[in-house]
Structure formats: structure tokens, C-alpha cells
Design a protein around this motif. Structure first.
Motif, mmCIF file in Angstrom:
data_model
loop_
_atom_site.group_PDB
_atom_site.id
_atom_site.type_symbol
_atom_site.label_atom_id
_atom_site.label_comp_id
_atom_site.label_asym_id
_atom_site.label_seq_id
_atom_site.Cartn_x
_atom_site.Cartn_y
_atom_site.Cartn_z
ATOM 1 N N SER A 1 -5.181 1.482 -6.792
ATOM 2 C CA SER A 1 -5.156 2.163 -5.498
ATOM 3 C C SER A 1 -6.365 1.773 -4.658
ATOM 4 O O SER A 1 -6.244 1.500 -3.451
ATOM 5 N N GLN B 1 -6.269 -0.471 -1.136
ATOM 6 C CA GLN B 1 -6.892 0.025 0.092
ATOM 7 C C GLN B 1 -7.844 -1.015 0.658
ATOM 8 O O GLN B 1 -7.862 -1.281 1.873
ATOM 9 N N ASP C 1 0.488 4.003 -2.811
ATOM 10 C CA ASP C 1 0.142 5.376 -2.425
ATOM 11 C C ASP C 1 1.150 6.373 -3.000
ATOM 12 O O ASP C 1 0.777 7.448 -3.492
ATOM 13 N N THR C 2 2.424 6.024 -2.917
ATOM 14 C CA THR C 2 3.466 6.906 -3.436
ATOM 15 C C THR C 2 3.327 7.091 -4.943
ATOM 16 O O THR C 2 3.387 8.211 -5.470
ATOM 17 N N ALA D 1 0.644 6.520 -6.798
ATOM 18 C CA ALA D 1 -0.616 7.183 -7.130
ATOM 19 C C ALA D 1 -0.507 8.687 -6.926
ATOM 20 O O ALA D 1 -1.000 9.481 -7.740
ATOM 21 N N THR D 2 0.145 9.099 -5.854
ATOM 22 C CA THR D 2 0.355 10.521 -5.603
ATOM 23 C C THR D 2 1.181 11.154 -6.715
ATOM 24 O O THR D 2 0.930 12.289 -7.126
ATOM 25 N N LYS E 1 0.833 -1.216 0.000
ATOM 26 C CA LYS E 1 0.000 0.000 0.000
ATOM 27 C C LYS E 1 0.859 1.254 0.000
ATOM 28 O O LYS E 1 0.534 2.236 -0.687
ATOM 29 N N GLU E 2 1.933 1.252 0.764
ATOM 30 C CA GLU E 2 2.810 2.419 0.783
ATOM 31 C C GLU E 2 3.384 2.687 -0.605
ATOM 32 O O GLU E 2 3.465 3.843 -1.049
#
Length: 394
Positions: free
Chosen positions: A359, A363, A338-339, A341-342, A334-335
């Protein structure tokens, strides 16, 4: 029934999945919209032998080791996270079916490419009657139910001493009612609907004490000599699940690098996202997280496979470490997502960009009760601190 079958290598199974990538990816939007796997995708995976990976060889199955599950699910997760999850979920109850008496297995595995769905949560009551029990209840989050032939259910049944205890039972899907309630933000393509039993009779040979199953006890005479069927349930379930998560993290990285050459960073002077130091930091950080997740996935698979071959006793610490490795894969995956996706910008929120789906799926996985990183890490730390585990699910 004894069937001769050619045992494909791990690499061959991964290649079969990889070859299906364009076809399977073309159906991801349909699966999202219809909230279940496409019938043709299930047929493709069946033809590739994916549903045979935990089936005993005597029924034409492959009896694959755990590392093979991880690698195949990883490749499938790079294609479609929901489809990878569904295949992984089938592997776990299929393995559980192999703990039942051999005559029960004869019935279950008489169906080619049989698919067994299931749960580990008690959702019903079983009332003892002559020859078995009558079950009433409801079970949620039953991934893959629309394409299943059998469901493994958990119910509470009074024992001989009158004390209630959870049992595991096998029920044909034709005897259960499906409630189409899978309306979610993530893992939409898994068809994880609810199922209901209304006065369903289950013969005694299709009922096992859950406590015995959790301790690795089997009622099968034929399977006791096979390394993959003589390990406890929770380490098996944990190791069966991590590949799909790892694959989703790798999918996010694939999608990011596919899009990066055509992307600028709006409202800056960068004519290419690849020029920005921030991008360098983000892709390196995400890649390292994926590498760490892969370490935990492979360590978990190696422990399950090695102890199965050695037929070794599992310590409590080893059992909770299996769950900790599972949680670590979820957290690190997930980390990484998330990175990435950001770093993907506003254009990535459109439905035709896979990053938003990955993403959401990641989640959802991290919220799963068995896979939740916080729950699993706390359990591991509790045991490391000398306390007894506060769960039977080890």
C-alpha cells in the motif's frame, strides 16, 4: 565487440523471476530497513539476465521488446515492488545509453550486466569547454544508484547560439557523489538517493541534446535497424514502468487471498471473512480494477512495439495516450490496492504483513511526477480538446 548469446523467450524470463520468488521475498524486510536493494538480490537478477533485457544483442544483450518488460516486471512486482521498480528504472537509462554513438556504447557495455540509473529532470548546469563540458549539479530520486555503474543526467547547457537547452549526458558513478537521503514512507527499498556532480568533465561524445532524444533521434549507427531503439523516449519510459505497478496490484490480491481463510471479521457474527457479501464485492471490484490496469499496460506495450517494428511516425495524440495509459495503470492499481488494504483489517498494519508495504509503495508510485494519474489524464484530455500539449515530455 560482438558477443553471441542465446535469446531467452519472454516466458523463460518470467519463469526465471518466478523461480527466485522465495529467495527475493526473504530479503524484502532487509531492503526496507536498509533503504536499497540487497546486494544478493541484484546478483540474482543479474544471473537471471534481467539487466540484459534492453542491452543490444551485439554486447550479449537480449534486445527484448516492451511486452517482455511488462511481463517480467509484473512478475517481479508480485514479489517485491521496490525491486521491480529498480529493475524497471535500470531498463530506461540503459535504453537511453543505446542512443549514444557506438563508441560510447562500447565503453558502457564493456561492463557485464551493466546497470545505468538516471533521471529525466534537469538538475545541473553544463559549461562548454574544449572537448566537452564541465557539469555541476544535483539530481534526486535516482533509483538504484547504489548498485549502478553509470548515471544518465540531464543538465542545461548553452548552445552555439548562446541559448540554454537541456542535454543528456552519461557519467560514471565513480565521478559522482552520493547523498544518502532516501528516508521515505514508500518504495523504501529502491535506494533512490541523490547524486552530485562537482566540476565533472564529460566528453562531447557522451552528451546529446535532450530535445533530439525526446523526438526519437539517435546518434548510434548500429542500433538504427532495431525496432526497440527507434521509438520516442517517453513512450518507452512509460511502457517500461507499468509492469512494476501492475505487479504490485497483483501482489496485494495474492496477499489478501493468502490471509483470507484464517480471518474472521471482528465484532460480527461472521466466522470467516469469505462469508461476508462485502468481501465478495471488494475482491470482485479490486480484481476488475487489476484487469483494467492490465489492459492499459498491454495496450501501451503493443503500441510501442508495433510502431517500433513498423518504424512509424508517432502522432501527438499517440504520445500523450502513452502517458495516459501509464497514468491509468497507476490509478487503477492504487484503487485495487486501497480496496484490498481496507478489507485486510487492523492486523494488516504490522510490519510482517506485506499488505502495508504494498500500500505504501503504491501510494509513492502514484505521486511520481511522470506517473501521476491526474497529470497524465489532464494532458491527454488537453490534446483531445484540440490544444497543444503543455510539456516537452511526450
Amino acid at each position: 565487440m560482438v558477443l553471441a548469446t542465446e535469446q531467452p523467450t519472454r516466458e523463460e524470463l518470467v519463469r526465471r523471476v518466478s523461480d527466485l520468488a522465495p529467495t527475493l521475498q526473504a530479503r524484502t524486510a532487509w531492503s526496507e530497513e536498509n533503504r536499497r536493494a540487497h546486494d544478493d538480490s541484484i546478483a540474482d537478477l543479474a544471473e537471471a539476465g534481467i539487466f540484459k533485457m534492453r542491452v543490444p544483442a551485439r554486447y550479449g544483450g537480449y534486445e527484448c521488446d516492451t511486452r517482455s518488460l511488462v511481463d517480467v516486471a509484473t512478475e517481479l512486482g508480485r514479489i517485491d515492488g521496490s525491486l521491480a521498480w529498480t529493475a524497471s528504472v535500470y531498463w530506461i537509462p540503459t535504453w537511453m545509453a543505446c542512443l549514444f554513438p557506438d563508441e560510447v556504447q562500447d565503453e558502457v557495455f564493456s561492463t557485464p550486466d551493466v546497470r545505468v540509473c538516471g533521471t529525466l529532470s534537469p538538475g545541473g548546469m553544463a559549461t562548454p569547454v574544449d572537448g566537452g563540458a564541465v557539469v555541476n549539479g544535483k539530481w534526486g530520486f535516482i533509483s538504484g544508484a547504489p548498485h549502478s555503474h553509470w548515471q544518465e543526467i540531464i543538465a542545461v547547457m548553452p548552445g552555439d547560439d548562446g541559448e540554454p537547452a537541456p542535454v543528456m549526458a552519461l557519467v560514471p558513478m565513480s565521478e559522482l557523489r552520493i547523498i544518502d537521503d532516501w528516508h521515505t514512507s514508500g518504495m523504501r527499498g529502491t535506494g533512490s538517493v541523490s547524486t552530485v556532480a562537482e566540476d565533472v568533465f564529460v566528453p562531447s561524445e557522451r552528451i546529446l541534446p535532450l530535445g533530439a532524444v525526446l523526438q526519437g533521434q539517435s546518434a548510434s549507427a548500429h542500433n538504427t535497424g532495431s525496432p526497440i531503439y527507434r521509438v520516442p523516449l517517453l513512450p518507452v519510459a512509460s511502457a517500461s514502468s507499468v509492469g512494476a505497478v501492475l505487479g504490485m496490484a497483483k501482489a496485494a490480491r495474492d496477499v489478501f487471498f493468502e490471509r483470507m481463510p484464517k480471518r474472521t471479521i471482528t465484532y460480527t457474527n461472521y466466522t470467516s471473512q469469505a462469508e461476508a457479501p462485502l468481501t465478495h464485492f471488494q475482491v470482485a471490484e479490486a480484481t476488475m480494477r487489476i484487469d483494467e490496469a492490465e489492459f492499459h499496460a498491454h495496450r501501451l506495450a503493443e503500441m510501442v512495439d508495433t510502431k517500433g517494428v513498423e518504424n512509424a511516425t508517432w502522432t501527438v495524440e499517440e504520445r500523450v495516450r502513452a502517458r495516459a495509459d501509464l497514468g491509468a495503470v497507476c490509478r487503477l492499481g492504487k484503487e485495487a490496492v486501497d480496496t484490498l488494504a481496507t478489507a485486510s483489517g487492523g492486523s494488516s498494519i504490522y510490519n510482517d504483513v506485506a499488505m502495508q508495504r504494498i500500500s505504501r509503495d503504491m501510494q509513492a508510485v502514484n505521486l511520481h511526477a511522470l506517473m501521476h494519474p491526474n497529470t497524465n489524464t489532464e494532458l491527454y484530455g488537453r490534446v483531445l480538446c484540440g490544444l497543444e500539449p503543455n510539456t516537452l515530455y511526450l
